[in-house]
Design an enzyme around this catalytic site. Structure first.
Site, short mmCIF file in Angstrom:
data_model
loop_
_atom_site.label_atom_id
_atom_site.label_comp_id
_atom_site.label_asym_id
_atom_site.label_seq_id
_atom_site.Cartn_x
_atom_site.Cartn_y
_atom_site.Cartn_z
N ASP A 1 32.95 -26.27 32.29
CA ASP A 1 32.85 -25.00 31.57
C ASP A 1 32.42 -23.90 32.55
OD1 ASP A 1 31.27 -24.02 28.43
OD2 ASP A 1 32.12 -22.82 30.05
N GLY A 2 33.18 -22.83 32.58
CA GLY A 2 32.87 -21.72 33.49
C GLY A 2 31.51 -21.12 33.24
N GLN B 1 49.90 -13.04 37.06
CA GLN B 1 49.16 -13.66 38.17
C GLN B 1 48.97 -12.68 39.33
OE1 GLN B 1 48.33 -16.62 37.11
NE2 GLN B 1 50.10 -17.67 36.20
N ASP C 1 40.45 -15.86 34.60
CA ASP C 1 41.78 -16.02 34.03
C ASP C 1 41.65 -16.92 32.81
OD1 ASP C 1 44.80 -17.80 35.12
OD2 ASP C 1 44.41 -16.45 33.42
N SER C 2 41.13 -16.33 31.73
CA SER C 2 40.79 -17.18 30.57
C SER C 2 41.83 -17.02 29.46
CB SER C 2 39.42 -16.75 30.02
OG SER C 2 39.57 -15.51 29.35
N SER C 3 41.84 -18.00 28.58
CA SER C 3 42.62 -17.86 27.36
C SER C 3 41.85 -16.91 26.44
CB SER C 3 42.83 -19.25 26.73
OG SER C 3 41.71 -20.09 27.01
N GLN D 1 41.88 -28.61 23.53
CA GLN D 1 42.96 -27.81 22.91
C GLN D 1 44.26 -28.63 22.84
OE1 GLN D 1 42.60 -24.46 25.62
NE2 GLN D 1 42.62 -25.89 27.35
N TYR E 1 53.47 -11.87 26.32
CA TYR E 1 52.12 -11.77 25.75
C TYR E 1 52.20 -10.90 24.51
CZ TYR E 1 49.91 -14.16 29.65
OH TYR E 1 49.53 -15.09 30.59
N1 SAM Z 1 47.14 -15.99 31.41
C1 SAM Z 1 46.58 -16.63 30.22
C2 SAM Z 1 46.11 -15.58 29.24
O1 SAM Z 1 46.08 -14.42 29.59
O2 SAM Z 1 45.76 -15.98 28.11
C3 SAM Z 1 45.50 -17.59 30.62
C4 SAM Z 1 46.06 -18.74 31.38
S1 SAM Z 1 45.02 -20.02 31.88
C5 SAM Z 1 46.03 -21.37 31.40
C6 SAM Z 1 43.67 -20.04 30.72
C7 SAM Z 1 42.75 -21.20 31.06
O3 SAM Z 1 41.39 -20.95 30.68
C8 SAM Z 1 43.13 -22.50 30.31
O4 SAM Z 1 43.57 -23.47 31.24
C9 SAM Z 1 41.83 -22.94 29.61
O5 SAM Z 1 41.66 -24.34 29.60
C10 SAM Z 1 40.80 -22.24 30.48
N2 SAM Z 1 39.48 -22.09 29.84
C11 SAM Z 1 39.22 -21.72 28.56
N3 SAM Z 1 37.88 -21.69 28.34
C12 SAM Z 1 37.28 -22.03 29.53
C13 SAM Z 1 35.91 -22.17 29.95
N4 SAM Z 1 34.90 -21.95 29.09
N5 SAM Z 1 35.68 -22.54 31.23
C14 SAM Z 1 36.70 -22.77 32.10
N6 SAM Z 1 38.02 -22.66 31.76
C15 SAM Z 1 38.30 -22.29 30.48
#
Ligand code: SAM
Length: 306
Positions: A154-155, A79, A173-175, A48, A242
């Site tokens: 990857d989660g 958080q 806590d994903s995007s 990204q 948000y």
């Molecule tokens: N609070 C934010 C929201 O509500 O959108 C999310 C914050 S946190 C920075 C989101 C994290 O998810 C990012 O660092 C991103 O790289 C991570 N992420 C996205 N897809 C992922 C996956 N498949 N496995 C692990 N981490 C992932």
């Protein structure tokens, strides 16, 4: 007022000179904008675009693929809620898994629980970890806790390899479901979370906005009701930066010791039993915990009907 406006480099969406605008197909026809004082970091990882800028009124801001992830001013709301809604609902969380959360804020909140022995975090993008440690030390402080083990990956794949019943709690806590996080909103992923949880274990996931994403929420609730045989709940809170100013959470438990999310039995804002690391809570308290499950009628109708 003649204040100079920052010239934004290419690739930073802006509709007003010197302002960052959050334009996304996930919220068509609207865009929240923040006045930019200085661009602090711009990079492209394998996953990204990553930007950090100093805003005029929200402190520093982390942006991934043009979407605001956190600001120094209001990150506490997200958080604290995504961690304390699940963890203060079970008596003694010991082993916790965080998926995503590369900024470290969720880790900071989980480390408040003295009962926690191990915190695994699986974040796909090392650039997010590094950038957060450099520009958001009060958020990335979560990584300082010796109970934390960071896995870069990857989660989805991580959870497939987790032995059954390993964790008391999983926090996703994903995007948004555009880009690397897409699979974290799909049924197979929720099935792998349920397998990784002990009986009566809990999961809390970032679950978008009731104003913008009822279609996504509807599908997530339907999948969760099929998968989690303890309880399935939707909660929400306010986060000004948000989209639509709110964010939701799916809170589910697996079959086993019952979990009543609406009445915290292990209140983190109580004076006893919890470590006071990382300063006082800025947003969360037991009343706002219970209130988070009160939904407007249009949302309750959809969520209760699934
Ligand atoms: N609070 C934010 C929201 O509500 O959108 C999310 C914050 S946190 C920075 C989101 C994290 O998810 C990012 O660092 C991103 O790289 C991570 N992420 C996205 N897809 C992922 C996956 N498949 N496995 C692990 N981490 C992932």
């Amino acid at each position: 007022n003649g204040a100079s406006t920052v010239e934004l480099p290419d690739g930073i969406p802006s509709v007003i000179p010197g302002w960052f605008s959050e334009i996304s197909p996930m919220w068509p026809g609207e865009a929240h904008s923040l006045k930019v004082e200085k661009i602090l970091f711009q990079g492209k990882s394998d996953y990204q675009n990553v930007i950090v800028f100093q805003s005029a009124t929200y402190g520093k801001v982390l942006v991934l693929d043009g979407v605001i992830q956190l600001t120094e001013r209001d990150e506490c709301a997200y958080q604290e809620m995504i961690v304390h809604l699940p963890l203060s609902s079970i008596p003694n969380p010991r082993k916790v898994l965080v998926i995503g959360g590369g900024d470290g804020g969720v880790l900071r909140e989980v480390s408040r629980y003295a009962s926690v022995e191990k915190i695994d975090i699986c974040e796909i993008d090392k650039m997010v970890v590094d950038v957060s440690k450099q520009y958001f030390p009060n958020v990335a402080v979560g990584y300082d806790d010796p109970r934390v083990s960071l896995h870069i990956g990857d989660g989805v794949a991580f959870l497939k390899a987790v032995p059954e019943g390993t964790y008391d709690a999983v926090i996703v806590d994903s995007s948004d479901p555009i880009g690397p996080a897409q699979e974290l909103f799909e049924k197979p992923f929720f099935q792998s979370v349920a397998k990784a949880l002990r009986p009566g274990g809990v999961v809390c996931t970032q679950a978008e906005s009731i104003w913008l994403h009822m279609h996504i929420i509807e599908e997530i609730v339907s999948n969760c009701r099929q998968i989690f045989k303890g309880s399935v709940n939707y909660a929400w809170t306010t986060v000004p930066t948000y989209p639509s100013g709110v964010i939701g959470f799916m809170l589910c438990s697996t079959e086993g010791p019952p979990v009543d999310f609406k009445h915290p039995i292990n209140p983190i804002d109580a004076d006893d039993g919890h470590v006071k690391t990382n300063g006082p809570l800025k947003f969360y308290n037991s009343e706002i915990h219970s209130a988070a499950f009160c939904l407007p009628s249009f949302a309750r109708k959809v969520i209760d009907s699934k």
